[in-house]
Write an enzyme that holds these catalytic residues in place. Sequence first.
Site, PDB file in Angstrom:
ATOM      1  N   SER A  90      41.763  41.157  50.054  1.00  0.00           N
ATOM      2  CA  SER A  90      42.993  40.457  50.193  1.00  0.00           C
ATOM      3  C   SER A  90      43.861  41.368  49.282  1.00  0.00           C
ATOM      4  O   SER A  90      43.326  41.991  48.154  1.00  0.00           O
ATOM      5  CB  SER A  90      43.247  39.126  49.467  1.00  0.00           C
ATOM      6  OG  SER A  90      42.990  39.113  47.995  1.00  0.00           O
ATOM      7  N   ASP A  91      45.150  41.503  49.651  1.00  0.00           N
ATOM      8  CA  ASP A  91      45.898  42.311  48.609  1.00  0.00           C
ATOM      9  C   ASP A  91      46.033  41.462  47.480  1.00  0.00           C
ATOM     10  O   ASP A  91      45.694  40.267  47.532  1.00  0.00           O
ATOM     11  CB  ASP A  91      47.199  42.596  49.214  1.00  0.00           C
ATOM     12  CG  ASP A  91      48.078  43.797  48.645  1.00  0.00           C
ATOM     13  OD1 ASP A  91      47.876  44.034  47.443  1.00  0.00           O
ATOM     14  OD2 ASP A  91      48.805  44.432  49.235  1.00  0.00           O
ATOM     15  N   TRP A  92      46.405  41.846  46.278  1.00  0.00           N
ATOM     16  CA  TRP A  92      46.751  41.012  45.369  1.00  0.00           C
ATOM     17  C   TRP A  92      47.484  40.067  45.050  1.00  0.00           C
ATOM     18  O   TRP A  92      48.511  40.096  45.213  1.00  0.00           O
ATOM     19  CB  TRP A  92      46.999  41.946  44.269  1.00  0.00           C
ATOM     20  CG  TRP A  92      45.783  42.944  43.199  1.00  0.00           C
ATOM     21  CD1 TRP A  92      45.702  43.062  42.024  1.00  0.00           C
ATOM     22  CD2 TRP A  92      44.851  43.373  44.033  1.00  0.00           C
ATOM     23  NE1 TRP A  92      44.434  43.704  42.024  1.00  0.00           N
ATOM     24  CE2 TRP A  92      43.877  44.026  43.103  1.00  0.00           C
ATOM     25  CE3 TRP A  92      44.652  43.740  45.346  1.00  0.00           C
ATOM     26  CZ2 TRP A  92      42.774  44.730  43.249  1.00  0.00           C
ATOM     27  CZ3 TRP A  92      43.268  44.411  45.563  1.00  0.00           C
ATOM     28  CH2 TRP A  92      42.475  45.052  44.518  1.00  0.00           C
ATOM     29  N   ASN A  93      46.805  38.877  45.192  1.00  0.00           N
ATOM     30  CA  ASN A  93      47.490  37.346  45.355  1.00  0.00           C
ATOM     31  C   ASN A  93      47.796  37.367  47.037  1.00  0.00           C
ATOM     32  O   ASN A  93      48.842  36.270  47.062  1.00  0.00           O
ATOM     33  CB  ASN A  93      48.633  37.225  44.434  1.00  0.00           C
ATOM     34  CG  ASN A  93      47.944  37.281  42.966  1.00  0.00           C
ATOM     35  OD1 ASN A  93      46.941  36.507  42.742  1.00  0.00           O
ATOM     36  ND2 ASN A  93      48.288  38.151  42.167  1.00  0.00           N
TER      37      ASN A  93
END
Length: 742
Positions: free
Chosen positions: A255-258
């Site tokens: 995932s992208d960060w969060n």
Amino acid sequence: MHTPLLFLSLLSIGAGAVPTYGLGTTSGWDSAYTKAQTALAKLSQDEKAGIVTGMTWEGGPCVGNTYAANSIGYPSLCLQDSPLGIRFANPVTAFPAGINAGATWDRSLLYARGAAMGAEAKGLGVHVQLGPVAGPLGKNPDGGRNWEGFSVDPYLSGVGMEETIRGMQNSGVQACAKHWLGNEQEVYRDTISSNMADRETHELYVWPFMNAVRADVASVMCSYNKVNGTWACESDELLNELMKNELGFRGYIMSDWNAQHTGVNSALAGLDMTMPGSDFNTPRGSIFWGSNLVEAVSNGSVPQSRLDNMVTRILAAWYLVDQDQGYPEVAFSSWNGGKAKVNVTAGHASVARAVARDSIILLKNEGKILPLGRPGSLAIIGQDAIVNPGGPNACSDRGCDNGTLAMGWGSGTADFPYLVGPLEAIQKQADQHGTKIVTSTTDDFTAGAQAAAAAETAIVFINADSGEGYITVEGNAGDRNNLDPWHNGNTLVQSVAAANKNVIVVVHSVGPVILETILAQPSVKGIIWAGLPGQESGNALTDILFGTTSPSGKLPYTIARQRADYGAGWINAQSDPFSEGIFVDYRHFDEQGIEPRYEFGYGLSYTRFNHTGLSVSVFTTSGPAVGSVVSGGPVELFEPVGSITVQLVNSGSVEGAEVAQLYIGLPDSAPPSPPKQLRGFQKVKLQPGQAGTATFELTRRDISYWDTPTQKWVVPGGTFKVYVGASSRDIRQQGSFVVGKY
Ligand SMILES: *[C@@H]1O[C@H](CO)[C@@H](O)[C@H](O)[C@H]1NC(C)=O
Ligand SMILES: *[C@@H]1O[C@H](CO)[C@@H](O)[C@H](O)[C@H]1NC(C)=O
Ligand SMILES: *[C@@H]1O[C@H](CO)[C@@H](O)[C@H](O)[C@H]1NC(C)=O
Ligand SMILES: *[C@@H]1O[C@H](CO)[C@@H](O)[C@H](O)[C@H]1NC(C)=O
Ligand SMILES: *[C@@H]1O[C@H](CO)[C@@H](O)[C@H](O)[C@H]1NC(C)=O
């Protein structure tokens, strides 16, 4: 560096069978999977959950860290930004941005830049370097992060992805192709839905990721936005169907960060790793995976096979690039100034300089004002001519536009070890030539005009910046508010042009800038586009200004006469209908008959090139690409269908390099399509009088369109148009070939 185009020796899966993952293009994945499956058998359930779960933000030395699995000697993985160098560490090389690498149109430099970055990543113990970027592709000319990628054209972007990934991974680091998919603007990027139709999804946005998968990219990052109303990181359509089944991707999706929003749904949709562990979620601190994933498997909502598949993919990527064969320890911490225990920069400054130099695009050169020769006096004007007096890293994540612009802002940055400013480098040359330098190193109009009046030639530096939306700079929330030069650059140029008849404008920019006001000044004889050149900015610029090297960069996007001409731009809304469809950038200008100021692929040289003797030899039959799925898509898609060649002659008086460009027009039997699409290019360096050949090898993909009803890449029957030239509009040779029905 070149991969064989045919992989017919691969096992084919029975007709109709849906592969759970593609068959790789190399035996590398097969043996990596064998090792991963052996290791998997030794892991406890908690270890498996740890391998797929980040240790939360600042939970380790890197921007992303996963838990070690001691039973198999698997380390805590270090994942680190950025696509142009290692963020939060020093010293590292601050390479030119992706958009400059793309502007070189030079496969060997793209590879060399990737290899040098990968070597620095490995030296610092970074297992996964978070790049390169093909999303945003750049359909919005004002999109804040476009400069992190290579070009708005999917073919050029794809070559950039492929060469960079091969370079990085051959150096030992895992690359991460990002952001998947449809992340075209910063404003509302965490909530916006990109509602993309199937054809543009494939022909524009997926295309460069196909190259990434073909280059055996280890990992892919899903993006913040939604696609068709579903979060990218929990879209079964995007992750399982498109990336894993259709493109045959065998590595893992993080995932992208969060950007993860659910535990069970994201696991089922095909997400393989959560970054940085999702602790920013609501309620803050809630973590979707880790022990919750173990729980979700034990209560039956996530199958054990799905968890095992996540782990297998992550371990296989680690084995693929031989990180099990003794890998350096992490040698820095992102959270305490990044001072590294080792100096990994080696000779990479020369790669940074070569990319910066060969990405410089000469837009205008009236009366051969360039190269400069040995002027008696030069005025150097504008704050973009000098490094920020506070230092090149004065603003965190480069989030200000003070001093010369050499990278945009946000997570896609690195700290400069040094930054050679334009004035500093020009002064050095001038000292050798006995040229007198007068300066005005602010953006003050009056002072600029005074300096200009005191010299034979005036060079004015202007810029335009953008970046990631978590920082707002001078009122720009990531995406640009307009396509004008910053700090009233037009007025600065106007006042200088009123005071001096020989003006050269140097533009440092993240993307296109509207140049009409500047071009309306008769005194402006030269315009140089230098993009975002990285640490060697001034040195690269003087190589071109003084003619040590002839400029050879070509525009990786169109420069329009006015912003509205693009027909696209970031929108202040929660959903983007992608109404421009397949007609982005030059595809749109060509389709609508809009005259650009400087077209895609454009760039002048100090010499001249003739393109002669077009030879077209393409033989294939119409119909869909079928066959088993290999890394990148169905095997037939990558089969060669022939080649096109053209002879180049350097008919000028200095050495130079030409980028011969091939554009293809599909036959009438295809659905309405762009009049021309880039489908090949080659940069050829030639001495005066020397001749050379540019060869464009075509695969089936290059002459196909995506057929939505049948969900296949299809070669249409009929007469294809062939255009070869020096830009998308400076066509020097034309031809055709005919494809008949099978
Ligand atoms: C999004 O919706 C469009 C229109 O229905 C469809 O063509 C496309 O395939 C969808 N894309 C994804 C990734 O689901
Ligand atoms: C199973 O466990 C997960 C993680 O704790 C939870 O989100 C999910 O609601 C549970 N499902 C059932 C059916 O109990
Ligand atoms: C790191 O190495 C480079 C190349 O050898 C050298 O130029 C530079 O001064 C070194 N930097 C530091 C901080 O030691
Ligand atoms: C950047 O420039 C602005 C405007 O001149 C100034 O207020 C600010 O202090 C500068 N910041 C840095 C870090 O140089
Ligand atoms: C190149 O083209 C120009 C213009 O068409 C022509 O005059 C010249 O003879 C050509 N030179 C060579 C070396 O082919």
